[in-house]
Enzyme design. Structure first.
Site, PDB file in Angstrom:
ATOM      1  N   ASP A  12      57.415  12.679  34.760  1.00  0.00           N
ATOM      2  CA  ASP A  12      57.820  11.550  35.610  1.00  0.00           C
ATOM      3  C   ASP A  12      58.195  12.055  36.996  1.00  0.00           C
ATOM      4  O   ASP A  12      58.981  11.440  37.710  1.00  0.00           O
ATOM      5  CB  ASP A  12      58.982  10.765  34.969  1.00  0.00           C
ATOM      6  CG  ASP A  12      60.208  11.638  34.705  1.00  0.00           C
ATOM      7  OD1 ASP A  12      61.294  11.072  34.486  1.00  0.00           O
ATOM      8  OD2 ASP A  12      60.106  12.886  34.713  1.00  0.00           O
TER       9      ASP A  12
ATOM     10  N   HIS B 285      66.694  21.191  34.100  1.00  0.00           N
ATOM     11  CA  HIS B 285      66.291  20.621  32.817  1.00  0.00           C
ATOM     12  C   HIS B 285      64.819  20.922  32.500  1.00  0.00           C
ATOM     13  O   HIS B 285      64.491  21.537  31.479  1.00  0.00           O
ATOM     14  CB  HIS B 285      66.478  19.093  32.830  1.00  0.00           C
ATOM     15  CG  HIS B 285      67.873  18.622  33.112  1.00  0.00           C
ATOM     16  ND1 HIS B 285      68.955  18.833  32.277  1.00  0.00           N
ATOM     17  CD2 HIS B 285      68.357  17.899  34.156  1.00  0.00           C
ATOM     18  CE1 HIS B 285      70.032  18.265  32.792  1.00  0.00           C
ATOM     19  NE2 HIS B 285      69.713  17.697  33.928  1.00  0.00           N
TER      20      HIS B 285
HETATM   21  O1  RIB Z   1      67.802  14.165  31.705  1.00  0.00           O
HETATM   22  C1  RIB Z   1      66.994  15.002  32.485  1.00  0.00           C
HETATM   23  C2  RIB Z   1      65.584  14.535  32.477  1.00  0.00           C
HETATM   24  O2  RIB Z   1      65.499  13.238  33.054  1.00  0.00           O
HETATM   25  C3  RIB Z   1      64.672  15.428  33.343  1.00  0.00           C
HETATM   26  O3  RIB Z   1      63.368  15.402  32.811  1.00  0.00           O
HETATM   27  C4  RIB Z   1      64.698  14.735  34.676  1.00  0.00           C
HETATM   28  O4  RIB Z   1      63.514  14.995  35.442  1.00  0.00           O
HETATM   29  C5  RIB Z   1      64.734  13.289  34.261  1.00  0.00           C
HETATM   30  O5  RIB Z   1      63.395  12.900  33.959  1.00  0.00           O
HETATM   31 CA    CA Z   2      61.494  14.815  34.269  1.00  0.00          CA
END
Ligand code: RIB
Ligand code: CA
Length: 313
Positions: A9, A243
């Protein structure tokens, strides 16, 4: 060589995850598919070509645009975290031309590639699992030809981030996450339990970039400053969590994490708990384990792997 389909995303940490993968000799990105989440899917798709340009990628992977909406419920975006364009305002200077898109949708491309190379491709989910769930629904046998799934998402021992109980990717489409986590495909859940232990700080960023003013350095500063500003506003900390880059690194090197095989289900109806990843933690209850939940991470080893190829380029 690890063959990957990356479903994203495309916000700021997704961009860093892709830069990490493009810089790795271990990764073969067969396709990048986009999904609603941090930003609307059309922006996520356009952002892919920004990252491909910054990375200087010559052999373009197949790119397919995916679902604009979750399986049910309303869309959730995180432009307050990632910027309106998902890249901290990088595109204010003008966007690169949109490149060629696959004739297939994201879910069609996932199963087509999986069927062409059964047991060889890892699906790396770094956004909501909508495309994966649609692929599973449309062609269960094709989906199960995937070697495994590495999913950035969820939180078992940590609180959520988008609510006190839910992590964003799962919260943005809990029905999809519920279907995918019980698909039967081997799944490694890289959740907040480990991703909150790896972060990028302004000190490390500027220490690595020094006085560089090239396009890659400016891109890195732009996306990183977006992350820094979000967390500084909420906590005073000038850093942000990596993340998606950790999930990407785990897809290439499973030894970075220690996992517990657990039975995990997703709450889809709770007023306070929709999007919560509910893991069976009672030791006397056995059976139905469906996920490798990451519970420990070698943060120093990961940051050593991440910093040089991504920040120095
Ligand atoms: O919670 C973190 C996730 O949510 C990561 O993938 C960040 O890019 C958002 O998509
Ligand atoms: Ca993401």
């Amino acid at each position: 060589m690890q063959r990957l389909i990356v479903d994203t995303d495309l916000g700021i940490d997704d961009a860093l995850a892709l830069l990490y993968l493009f810089a790795s000799a271990e990764a073969q990105i067969d396709a990048i598919t986009t999904v609603h989440g941090n930003v609307p899917v059309d922006i996520a798709t356009a952002n892919i070509f920004e990252v491909l340009s910054v990375a200087g990628v010559e052999t373009l992977p197949e790119v397919a645009s995916g679902s604009a909406e979750p399986l049910s419920g309303s869309r959730v975006h995180a432009t307050h975290v990632h910027g309106e364009d998902g890249l901290g305002g990088w595109t204010a200077r003008g966007r690169v031309a949109l490149g060629r898109l696959s004739e297939h949708s994201a879910s069609e491309l996932i199963v087509r590639l999986a069927r062409q190379s059964p047991g060889e491709i890892t699906l790396l989910l770094i956004g909501p699992a909508t495309n994966a769930a649609l692929a599973l629904r449309d062609d269960p046998a094709g989906f199960r030809a995937l070697a495994r799934i590495v999913m950035m998402g969820g939180a078992v021992f940590e609180p959520g981030n988008v609510t006190s109980t839910a992590e964003f990717n799962v919260y943005a489409d809990p029905e999809a996450a519920k279907e995918v986590i019980s698909s039967g495909v081997t799944l490694t859940m890289v959740g907040l339990d480990v991703t909150r232990r790896v972060s990028l700080t302004r000190e490390v960023l500027e220490g690595e970039l020094g006085g560089r003013r090239d396009a890659r350095a400016e891109f890195l500063r732009c996306v990183a400053r977006q992350g820094f500003s979000f967390y500084k506003n909420i906590s005073g900390w000038e850093g942000f969590y990596l993340h998606d880059p950790l999930a990407a690194a785990v897809a290439l090197d499973r030894s970075l994490v220690q996992c517990r095989r657990m039975k995990v289900d997703i709450e889809t109806t709770g007023e306070l708990t929709r999007g919560m990843t509910v893991a069976e933690r009672r030791p006397w209850i056995q059976g139905g384990e469906n996920a490798e939940v990451c519970v420990e991470v070698d943060a120093a080893k990961f940051l050593g792997l991440f910093t040089e190829p991504v920040l120095r380029g």
